[in-house]
Motif scaffolding. Sequence first.
Motif, PDB file in Angstrom:
ATOM      1  N   VAL A 110      -5.329 -41.757  31.789  1.00 34.80           N
ATOM      2  CA  VAL A 110      -4.280 -41.388  31.515  1.00 34.80           C
ATOM      3  C   VAL A 110      -2.995 -40.348  31.189  1.00 34.80           C
ATOM      4  N   LEU A 111      -3.254 -39.826  32.071  1.00 38.50           N
ATOM      5  CA  LEU A 111      -2.221 -38.384  32.605  1.00 38.50           C
ATOM      6  C   LEU A 111      -1.505 -37.899  31.364  1.00 38.50           C
ATOM      7  N   TRP A 112      -0.749 -39.159  30.758  1.00 34.68           N
ATOM      8  CA  TRP A 112       0.518 -38.869  30.391  1.00 34.68           C
ATOM      9  C   TRP A 112      -0.290 -38.656  28.477  1.00 34.68           C
ATOM     10  N   HIS A 113      -1.401 -39.413  28.657  1.00 33.06           N
ATOM     11  CA  HIS A 113      -1.674 -39.439  26.647  1.00 33.06           C
ATOM     12  C   HIS A 113      -3.038 -38.178  27.366  1.00 33.06           C
ATOM     13  N   ASP A 114      -3.996 -38.244  28.280  1.00 32.31           N
ATOM     14  CA  ASP A 114      -4.882 -37.891  28.379  1.00 32.31           C
ATOM     15  C   ASP A 114      -4.591 -35.434  28.208  1.00 32.31           C
ATOM     16  N   LEU A 115      -3.360 -35.657  28.830  1.00 34.10           N
ATOM     17  CA  LEU A 115      -3.081 -33.948  28.796  1.00 34.10           C
ATOM     18  C   LEU A 115      -2.326 -33.891  27.374  1.00 34.10           C
ATOM     19  N   GLN A 116      -1.498 -34.594  27.193  1.00 32.81           N
ATOM     20  CA  GLN A 116      -1.210 -34.127  25.646  1.00 32.81           C
ATOM     21  C   GLN A 116      -2.104 -33.354  24.715  1.00 32.81           C
ATOM     22  N   HIS A 117      -2.873 -33.728  24.738  1.00 31.43           N
ATOM     23  CA  HIS A 117      -3.986 -34.111  23.851  1.00 31.43           C
ATOM     24  C   HIS A 117      -4.719 -32.254  24.610  1.00 31.43           C
ATOM     25  N   LEU A 118      -4.977 -32.729  25.509  1.00 30.75           N
ATOM     26  CA  LEU A 118      -5.436 -31.201  26.276  1.00 30.75           C
ATOM     27  C   LEU A 118      -4.950 -29.980  26.618  1.00 30.75           C
ATOM     28  N   ALA A 119      -3.184 -30.069  25.795  1.00 30.17           N
ATOM     29  CA  ALA A 119      -2.279 -29.322  26.019  1.00 30.17           C
ATOM     30  C   ALA A 119      -2.363 -28.663  24.646  1.00 30.17           C
ATOM     31  N   GLY A 120      -2.289 -29.817  22.886  1.00 29.13           N
ATOM     32  CA  GLY A 120      -2.859 -29.831  22.108  1.00 29.13           C
ATOM     33  C   GLY A 120      -3.736 -28.406  21.785  1.00 29.13           C
ATOM     34  N   ALA A 121      -4.706 -28.884  22.654  1.00 24.25           N
ATOM     35  CA  ALA A 121      -6.190 -27.619  22.313  1.00 24.25           C
ATOM     36  C   ALA A 121      -5.411 -26.796  22.285  1.00 24.25           C
ATOM     37  N   LEU A 122      -5.609 -26.434  24.063  1.00 21.92           N
ATOM     38  CA  LEU A 122      -4.780 -25.133  24.294  1.00 21.92           C
ATOM     39  C   LEU A 122      -4.044 -24.361  23.659  1.00 21.92           C
ATOM     40  N   ARG A 123      -2.884 -25.408  23.291  1.00 19.98           N
ATOM     41  CA  ARG A 123      -2.508 -24.447  22.285  1.00 19.98           C
ATOM     42  C   ARG A 123      -2.094 -24.075  20.755  1.00 19.98           C
ATOM     43  N   LEU A 124      -3.553 -24.940  20.171  1.00 20.75           N
ATOM     44  CA  LEU A 124      -4.697 -23.925  19.654  1.00 20.75           C
ATOM     45  C   LEU A 124      -4.938 -23.115  19.497  1.00 20.75           C
ATOM     46  N   LEU A 125      -5.787 -22.453  20.754  1.00 21.10           N
ATOM     47  CA  LEU A 125      -6.649 -21.268  21.646  1.00 21.10           C
ATOM     48  C   LEU A 125      -5.538 -19.980  21.370  1.00 21.10           C
ATOM     49  N   ALA A 126      -4.256 -20.738  22.327  1.00 23.00           N
ATOM     50  CA  ALA A 126      -3.480 -19.696  22.369  1.00 23.00           C
ATOM     51  C   ALA A 126      -2.762 -19.547  20.211  1.00 23.00           C
ATOM     52  N   TYR A 127      -2.659 -20.016  19.577  1.00 19.39           N
ATOM     53  CA  TYR A 127      -2.424 -19.698  18.075  1.00 19.39           C
ATOM     54  C   TYR A 127      -3.572 -18.808  17.179  1.00 19.39           C
ATOM     55  N   LEU A 128      -4.876 -19.024  17.941  1.00 20.48           N
ATOM     56  CA  LEU A 128      -5.978 -18.586  17.702  1.00 20.48           C
ATOM     57  C   LEU A 128      -5.292 -17.026  18.248  1.00 20.48           C
ATOM     58  N   ASP A 129      -5.320 -16.952  18.679  1.00 19.42           N
ATOM     59  CA  ASP A 129      -5.275 -15.559  19.865  1.00 19.42           C
ATOM     60  C   ASP A 129      -3.903 -14.563  19.542  1.00 19.42           C
ATOM     61  N   LEU A 130      -2.653 -15.557  18.351  1.00 13.21           N
ATOM     62  CA  LEU A 130      -1.821 -14.566  17.920  1.00 13.21           C
ATOM     63  C   LEU A 130      -1.852 -13.498  17.528  1.00 13.21           C
ATOM     64  N   PRO A 131      -1.116 -12.463  17.558  1.00 16.91           N
ATOM     65  CA  PRO A 131      -1.231 -10.543  17.109  1.00 16.91           C
ATOM     66  C   PRO A 131      -0.702 -10.938  15.577  1.00 16.91           C
ATOM     67  N   ALA A 132      -1.555 -10.702  14.417  1.00 17.40           N
ATOM     68  CA  ALA A 132      -1.210 -10.997  12.964  1.00 17.40           C
ATOM     69  C   ALA A 132      -0.161  -9.736  13.099  1.00 17.40           C
ATOM     70  N   THR A 133       0.437 -10.552  11.465  1.00 18.98           N
ATOM     71  CA  THR A 133       1.897  -9.968  10.936  1.00 18.98           C
ATOM     72  C   THR A 133       2.200  -9.602  10.088  1.00 18.98           C
ATOM     73  N   GLU A 134       2.931  -8.543   9.441  1.00 19.27           N
ATOM     74  CA  GLU A 134       2.520  -8.361   8.253  1.00 19.27           C
ATOM     75  C   GLU A 134       2.672  -9.024   7.229  1.00 19.27           C
ATOM     76  N   ALA A 135       3.159 -10.047   7.624  1.00 14.27           N
ATOM     77  CA  ALA A 135       3.799 -11.678   6.600  1.00 14.27           C
ATOM     78  C   ALA A 135       2.255 -12.582   6.271  1.00 14.27           C
ATOM     79  N   ASP A 136       2.011 -11.930   7.350  1.00 14.02           N
ATOM     80  CA  ASP A 136       0.030 -12.263   7.567  1.00 14.02           C
ATOM     81  C   ASP A 136      -0.483 -12.242   5.950  1.00 14.02           C
ATOM     82  N   GLY A 137      -0.140 -10.382   6.432  1.00 20.04           N
ATOM     83  CA  GLY A 137      -1.007  -9.879   5.147  1.00 20.04           C
ATOM     84  C   GLY A 137      -2.132  -8.887   6.040  1.00 20.04           C
ATOM     85  N   SER A 138      -2.446  -9.519   6.981  1.00 23.00           N
ATOM     86  CA  SER A 138      -3.330  -8.773   7.769  1.00 23.00           C
ATOM     87  C   SER A 138      -3.373  -7.522   8.233  1.00 23.00           C
TER      88      SER A 138
END
Length: 138
Positions: A110-138
């Motif tokens: 079910v493309l509209w459903h399954d692709l949304q879950h794939l997009a969510g997983a890909l966004r998580l990977l993008a989030y994990l690769d975000l550069p640290a900011t001073e607000a992060d304390g990193s």
Amino acid sequence: MAILLSYGRHAQQSRLSCAGAIGRVVTVTDMLRVQDLREACAMLLDAVEERFGPGIDLSSVGVDAYWDVDLRTAFEVREDPAQGIDVGQSSDDIAELRRLLRRPADDVPVLWHDLQHLAGALRLLAYLDLPATEADGS
């Protein structure tokens, strides 16, 4: 109107025709090729594997919930999006992708459903690769 999108060394130019402001009609003249998406996904997933290894321990990620925008709200930009915003979960996205992989071969995705879950997983990977900011304390 021509728009130039530039990401580092890479640039792509698209011709857009626009009418109005919110809810404007936009026509992108570029062709979206499935093979290009396949190659881009392979390239990016190779980079993810190089950066994070062959598996990511999601219990150590420290995030699960994220803001999610309903597909119609995201692409039918006409009204206040507040009613189309809810909370998604990375753990649900991963569970749904695992279920997708276990489905019988003749079970049509079910493309509209399954692709949304794939997009969510890909966004998580993008989030994990975000550069640290001073607000992060990193």
